[in-house]
Scaffold this active site. Structure first.
Site, short mmCIF file in Angstrom:
data_model
loop_
_atom_site.label_atom_id
_atom_site.label_comp_id
_atom_site.label_asym_id
_atom_site.label_seq_id
_atom_site.Cartn_x
_atom_site.Cartn_y
_atom_site.Cartn_z
CE1 TYR A 1 64.49 20.76 24.83
CE2 TYR A 1 62.19 21.41 24.80
CZ TYR A 1 63.52 21.71 24.61
OH TYR A 1 63.90 22.96 24.19
CB SER B 1 64.16 18.07 31.01
OG SER B 1 64.42 16.69 31.03
CE1 TYR C 1 68.38 17.37 32.16
CE2 TYR C 1 69.64 19.38 31.79
CZ TYR C 1 68.62 18.51 31.43
OH TYR C 1 67.82 18.81 30.35
CG ASP D 1 78.16 32.05 30.24
OD1 ASP D 1 78.93 31.10 30.37
OD2 ASP D 1 77.06 32.17 30.84
CE LYS E 1 67.05 22.05 31.30
NZ LYS E 1 67.12 23.23 30.42
C1 WQD Z 1 67.66 6.18 26.92
C2 WQD Z 1 67.62 4.68 27.21
C3 WQD Z 1 69.17 3.99 28.91
C4 WQD Z 1 72.76 4.96 26.53
C5 WQD Z 1 68.33 11.67 29.28
C6 WQD Z 1 68.19 12.78 30.27
C7 WQD Z 1 67.04 13.68 29.89
C8 WQD Z 1 67.21 14.16 28.48
C9 WQD Z 1 67.31 12.97 27.54
C10 WQD Z 1 68.26 16.32 28.51
C11 WQD Z 1 67.70 4.35 28.70
C12 WQD Z 1 69.54 3.37 27.56
C13 WQD Z 1 71.45 4.80 26.95
C14 WQD Z 1 73.57 3.81 26.34
C15 WQD Z 1 71.73 2.42 26.99
N1 WQD Z 1 68.35 14.97 28.37
N2 WQD Z 1 70.95 3.55 27.17
N3 WQD Z 1 73.02 2.58 26.58
O1 WQD Z 1 68.30 8.75 30.24
O2 WQD Z 1 66.01 8.68 29.09
O3 WQD Z 1 67.19 10.85 29.33
O4 WQD Z 1 68.46 12.20 27.98
O5 WQD Z 1 67.25 16.96 28.61
O6 WQD Z 1 67.03 14.78 30.77
O7 WQD Z 1 67.87 12.20 31.53
O8 WQD Z 1 68.06 9.16 27.74
O9 WQD Z 1 69.34 8.40 25.80
O10 WQD Z 1 70.50 8.50 28.08
O11 WQD Z 1 68.79 6.72 27.63
O12 WQD Z 1 71.26 1.28 27.20
O13 WQD Z 1 74.77 3.88 25.96
O14 WQD Z 1 68.75 4.05 26.61
O15 WQD Z 1 69.34 3.06 29.98
O16 WQD Z 1 66.89 3.21 28.95
P1 WQD Z 1 67.38 9.26 29.18
P2 WQD Z 1 69.27 8.23 27.28
#
Ligand code: WQD
Length: 358
Positions: free
Chosen positions: A193, A139, A165, A73, A169
């Site tokens: 990212y 991120s 979260y 860790d 970052k």
């Molecule tokens: C994408 C789109 C949701 C799930 C997050 C973190 C970011 C990074 C990437 C770490 C959105 C929609 C999602 C579901 C849905 N993580 N969705 N049903 O929120 O853009 O980013 O992940 O670094 O920090 O914030 O990604 O894949 O969760 O969502 O409709 O079951 O899909 O509303 O529009 P997000 P996501």
């Protein structure tokens, strides 16, 4: 100048057993870089005790190379000290972090301790050993609510970040900025990212979230493979063409290549005393329904959807301007949404239960 095919470079990758970690380690090994991975494998659900996690075993199979692995860790300074006494690292790629937006809202102290305090511990050990080159996994969440689109690196960070979260970052980026100001021997590259998705084209490594996937693509893949009955679409009343959220999806192989491009740059002597940040994205957005339709066409499976209310903290639309990485890192994402869904589907259909599949 670091040539593409270097033999003597030694890189420490924290969190190297995870989704981004494994794909990045494959890319480094292909460049004949010697890789040491530290990972607390707290997340792993592949049941391996003691030995190398399956994800890393597959990286070794894929590349025919050996990876040195220590189950450590980053908050454990003594254990890190032993690693730094054993290897002469040319740089560190720091990926280890807790990354669930939802969990961070429920357990903020865990996130600040693990992500922020853990990074400070890592930096202190690096400093003691005169290892002052760091590629940091940041991120796009540091941008908060987009003030304009596409988002470039000039966009304000740290304002209206919607979750702990994302704030970890942002705080780490600022800690690194202060460190570079205090000691010009340091050089740091923050990689912001956007939405990493997909898998290595071999289908041998990929995203294997523990429990119910929070992110869209792994959830869609689990519906397609029959592990979940349907996808809940979080809101179809956004001000977007089809009402669903738009994001900048980037193939994990493009992201891994972005890490190699950043590592090459940071190993060049000219980068000393610099703190730099680069977006890693495709540079265009796709909606939730675009992703669902694309996944249906590559998998031949229908994805049942249920339109439900918006998820707290979600923004309507977010996508990147990656021209800075293109000009300064000589890197540009090239893989299409079809490539992302095709490779994700191959991984998921071969490994319906991720690394726990036999
Ligand atoms: C994408 C789109 C949701 C799930 C997050 C973190 C970011 C990074 C990437 C770490 C959105 C929609 C999602 C579901 C849905 N993580 N969705 N049903 O929120 O853009 O980013 O992940 O670094 O920090 O914030 O990604 O894949 O969760 O969502 O409709 O079951 O899909 O509303 O529009 P997000 P996501």
């Amino acid at each position: 100048v670091v040539e593409d095919n270097v033999a003597s470079v030694v890189v420490l990758v924290t969190g190297g057993c995870g989704y981004v970690g494994t794909h990045t380690v494959v890319r480094l090994l292909e460049q004949n870089v010697q890789v040491v991975v530290v990972d607390n494998v707290a997340w792993t659900n592949d049941g391996t005790e003691g030995s190398k996690p399956k994800s890393l075993q597959r990286v070794e199979e894929l590349t025919g190379k050996t990876v040195v692995f220590h189950n450590i860790d980053i908050s454990n300074a003594d254990a890190l000290e032993k690693i730094f006494n054993s290897y002469r690292f040319d740089c560190v790629i720091h990926l280890a972090a807790l990354k669930s937006v939802g969990d961070s809202c429920r357990l903020p102290l865990d996130y600040y301790r693990n992500n922020v305090a853990g990074t400070v511990t890592l930096l202190e050990v690096m400093k003691c050993h005169q290892v002052k080159k760091l590629v940091f996994s940041s991120s796009a969440t540091v941008y908060g609510e987009p003030q304009y689109l596409p988002i470039n690196e000039e966009h304000v960070t740290g304002q209206k970040v919607t979750n702990p979260y994302g704030r970890t970052k942002y705080f780490i980026e600022e800690i690194l900025r202060d460190l570079c100001k205090s000691d010009p021997e340091w050089s740091v590259i923050c990689l912001r990212y956007f939405n990493p998705v997909g898998a290595h084209p071999s289908g041998r490594i990929g995203e294997d979230p523990a429990g119910v996937p929070c992110n869209l693509m792994p959830y869609v893949a689990q519906v397609a493979v029959g592990r979940r009955p349907k996808l809940a679409v979080y809101g179809n009343d956004y001000p977007t063409p089809d009402g669903t959220g738009i994001r900048d999806y980037i193939h994990i192989m493009d992201l891994a290549e972005g890490h190699w491009a950043a590592t090459k740059k940071i190993l060049q002597n000219g980068s000393k005393g610099s703190w730099l940040a680069y977006n890693l994205g495709l540079g265009r957005g796709y909606s939730v329904l675009d992703v669902v339709k694309c996944f249906e066409s590559v998998s031949g499976r229908s994805i049942a959807v249920d339109f439900v209310s918006r998820r707290d903290g979600d923004v309507a639309s977010s996508y990147s301007d990656c021209s800075l990485a293109s000009s300064q890192l000589d890197w540009k994402a090239s893989r299409t949404l079809t490539d992302m869904c095709t490779d994700m589907w191959r991984w998921q259909s071969i490994n319906p239960h991720g690394y726990q599949s036999n």
